[in-house]
Design an enzyme around this catalytic site. Structure first.
Site, PDB file in Angstrom:
ATOM      1  N   LEU A  29      -2.700  -5.182  -5.082  1.00  0.00           N
ATOM      2  CA  LEU A  29      -2.387  -4.864  -3.692  1.00  0.00           C
ATOM      3  C   LEU A  29      -3.180  -3.631  -3.265  1.00  0.00           C
ATOM      4  CD1 LEU A  29       1.515  -5.253  -3.597  1.00  0.00           C
ATOM      5  CD2 LEU A  29      -0.203  -6.935  -2.883  1.00  0.00           C
ATOM      6  N   ASP A  30      -3.564  -3.593  -1.995  1.00  0.00           N
ATOM      7  CA  ASP A  30      -4.222  -2.413  -1.454  1.00  0.00           C
ATOM      8  C   ASP A  30      -3.262  -1.222  -1.481  1.00  0.00           C
ATOM      9  OD1 ASP A  30      -6.924  -3.371  -0.347  1.00  0.00           O
ATOM     10  OD2 ASP A  30      -5.512  -4.848   0.429  1.00  0.00           O
ATOM     11  N   ARG A  31      -3.826  -0.039  -1.421  1.00  0.00           N
ATOM     12  CA  ARG A  31      -3.022   1.176  -1.553  1.00  0.00           C
ATOM     13  C   ARG A  31      -1.842   1.209  -0.584  1.00  0.00           C
ATOM     14  NH1 ARG A  31      -5.766   6.600   0.363  1.00  0.00           N
ATOM     15  NH2 ARG A  31      -5.304   5.535   2.319  1.00  0.00           N
ATOM     16  N   THR A  37      -0.451  -1.287   1.068  1.00  0.00           N
ATOM     17  CA  THR A  37       0.380  -2.487   1.095  1.00  0.00           C
ATOM     18  C   THR A  37       1.461  -2.339   0.033  1.00  0.00           C
ATOM     19  OG1 THR A  37      -1.471  -3.873   1.810  1.00  0.00           O
ATOM     20  CG2 THR A  37       0.414  -4.994   0.830  1.00  0.00           C
TER      21      THR A  37
END
Length: 292
Positions: free
Chosen positions: A132-134, A136
């Site tokens: 997951l992106d930071r 998210t």
């Protein structure tokens, strides 16, 4: 690591073929043969031997030693599920998934590594499956050893791991459900992604869960896994995510990061053939938008 695998078929199988049927890569089979130890009922065997129907293969593989370039972090993890091969966590927004130039000290990988050490594991290289992106939040799957990530590879490559997200998108959604099928390519600045016919295929299934005054709560399912896929797809429809500064989403709606949360995850454990499904609640900043 040590694992027991049973031949659940009604036919005998050569051990090499059996391991391949379980998803073992050629490299992992070679490691098991040359570096590991295989036993049937206490007797050493090789990949050319036969595993009878119903018999169990006891397999011991070399330990994955700690990478000194990845420090241990002992900051907390919200653990949803854990067994000898898998770790499922609920990642908070703001925590990076893997170490990089800007942060090598405290990411999901560092924290999982610290967790493994605290629990006496000798395999100390976490393998992030669903990154997951930071900014998210939500459910993440991590393999605790190279065996687990190897046998899950076919599900990863064939997009068989089901991932669903909740997102708040700006504007009024005219279509209440559908599939966004638009290829995505890296932009010239190297940071953004954009829809482009020359890009990689990207598909997102969505449905509107609730329409608010000037934004909507949608459920999105990734049918492919491109970088920034949900952000780019909804921005391309004229409905960027709330708080999504990178793709010009509105920043005055009461949330300071993209309003995106991984709500659920489904996969089949190839080693046990057990189906797993996990769901996690949205965090407070998105709950506040939901309860308007």
């Amino acid at each position: 690591m040590i694992i027991n695998l049973q031949n659940t078929t009604e036919e005998p199988m050569k051990i090499r073929a059996f391991l391949k049927s379980k998803g073992f890569s050629h490299r992992l089979i070679s490691s098991a043969k040359h570096e590991g130890t295989m036993r049937i009922e206490g007797h050493k065997v090789s990949t050319t031997d036969t595993l009878e129907a119903g018999e169990k293969l006891n397999l011991q593989l070399p330990k994955e030693k700690s990478d000194p370039e990845v420090p241990f972090s002992f900051e907390p993890l919200e653990i949803v599920f854990e067994d000898e091969n898998w770790l499922v966590i609920n990642k908070p927004a703001g925590l990076t998934s893997v170490p990089g130039p800007s942060n090598r000290e405290d990411t999901v990988v560092n924290r999982v590594k610290g967790h493994l050490k605290n629990n006496g594991s000798k395999d100390l290289i976490p393998h992030v499956i669903t990154r997951l992106d930071r900014d998210t939040s939500g459910v993440m799957l991590i393999a605790k050893n190279r065996l687990a990530v190897s046998v899950l590879a076919p599900q990863i490559e064939n997009h068989k791991i089901e991932k669903k997200y909740w997102a708040f998108v700006s504007g009024t959604m005219a279509e209440k459900k559908g599939i966004i099928d638009k290829p995505i390519v890296r932009s010239e600045d190297g940071i953004h992604r954009e829809v482009n016919p020359e890009g990689q295929q990207a598909k997102t299934r969505f449905q509107v869960l609730r329409q608010y005054g000037d934004y909507a709560l949608v459920e999105a399912e990734l049918l492919t896994g491109r970088t920034h896929q949900i952000w780019v797809h909804f921005a391309s429809l004229g409905h960027p995510l709330l708080g999504d500064q990178l793709y010009d989403g509105p920043m005055e709606m009461g949330i300071s990061r993209q309003a995106l949360h991984a709500t659920s995850l489904k996969f089949v454990d190839p080693l046990t053939e057990q189906k797993h499904e996990f769901k996690v609640a949205i965090p407070e900043d998105m709950e506040n938008l939901k309860n308007v």
